[in-house]
Design an enzyme around this catalytic site. Sequence first.
Site, short mmCIF file in Angstrom:
data_model
loop_
_atom_site.label_atom_id
_atom_site.label_comp_id
_atom_site.label_asym_id
_atom_site.label_seq_id
_atom_site.Cartn_x
_atom_site.Cartn_y
_atom_site.Cartn_z
N SER A 20 0.83 -1.20 0.00
CA SER A 20 0.00 0.00 0.00
C SER A 20 0.86 1.25 0.00
CB SER A 20 -0.96 -0.03 1.19
OG SER A 20 -1.95 0.98 1.09
N HIS A 58 -4.90 -5.21 -1.40
CA HIS A 58 -5.80 -4.94 -0.29
C HIS A 58 -6.87 -6.02 -0.25
CE1 HIS A 58 -3.96 -0.93 -0.75
NE2 HIS A 58 -4.31 -0.73 0.51
N GLU A 113 -2.13 -1.98 -8.13
CA GLU A 113 -3.29 -2.25 -7.29
C GLU A 113 -3.70 -0.96 -6.61
OE1 GLU A 113 -3.59 -2.30 -3.65
OE2 GLU A 113 -1.62 -1.35 -3.47
#
Length: 318
Positions: free
Chosen positions: A118, A273, A211
């Site tokens: 992330s 995620h 992502e």
Amino acid sequence: MRDPGGGQPSSLHAGDRVAVVAPSGPVDPDRLERGAAVLRDLGLEVTFGRHVPDTAPGLPYLAGADADRAADLQEAWCDPGVAAVLCARGGYGATRVLDHLDWTALRRAAPKVLHGSSDITALHTAFGRRLGVATSFGPMVASLIADAEPEALAHLRKGLFDRGAPVHGTHALRGGRATGVLTGGNLSLLTSLLATPYAPEPATGRIAFLEDVREAPYRVDRMLTQLRQAGWFDGVAGVVLGTWTGCGDLDAVFADRLGPLGVPILTGVPVGHGPRQLTIRLGVPVLLDADALVLHPGVPDARGRRTGSPGAFAGETP
């Protein structure tokens, strides 16, 4: 820390000491301890950065002051007794620590595993570009490692202790096979780093992984367009798309923005995620087989063997 040669970190071994740092958002202490317990069960000795429990005054979305978060990261990276630096969680803040790091000192230190996902994409990108090291993208200590989902934990073990394991997607937007070094990470972070001293290197000749989470389709479109206009996709060999939790149906966006690249595109890879997060390595050679819906660590050599001996984090040829 074992020196594998080639300027890349070795895989972990039972008994290794790892340091947990918080370069981004504040950390829940109970989840942090649960995650640390999982790491200890894997045979690792766990230490914590001094400022991991901190919160920045007036900025509660940060795990302490920028200089303190950077100091924890740098101290762990430069400590020869630490085999890996594991990030506690994402959130926001990793980009803010980059200007506080002594890159000369980091470059002098022996390479080691850097693991996170992330927001930690900022560190993956900067460490890959400035230090030339491979990094590990997967669940973090105070997030999904704390929950110890069996498949993700087994995959994490292979990623940290061995040479990684294949990851499978759900469908291909464009078939074909391609090889190259895996690059990329969180889409929002990659675009936010453009035109900075830490901008991601172009994906020319590489396999791009992307992502994100909770981004509307038009925002994903906008960021992909920005990367295209910046030339980041020029000459890319293939594209792997991870999880897009809370982003809606993006197939039309991906087909429109990425389809014209004319390269294999694999979607639905469970990395990023969501409740099921597997582990991949950035900065190492991979084989993308979109026809078989799989991304393999390492690439075949002339005799059909995969490069990367067990325990070789960077995928060195045996």
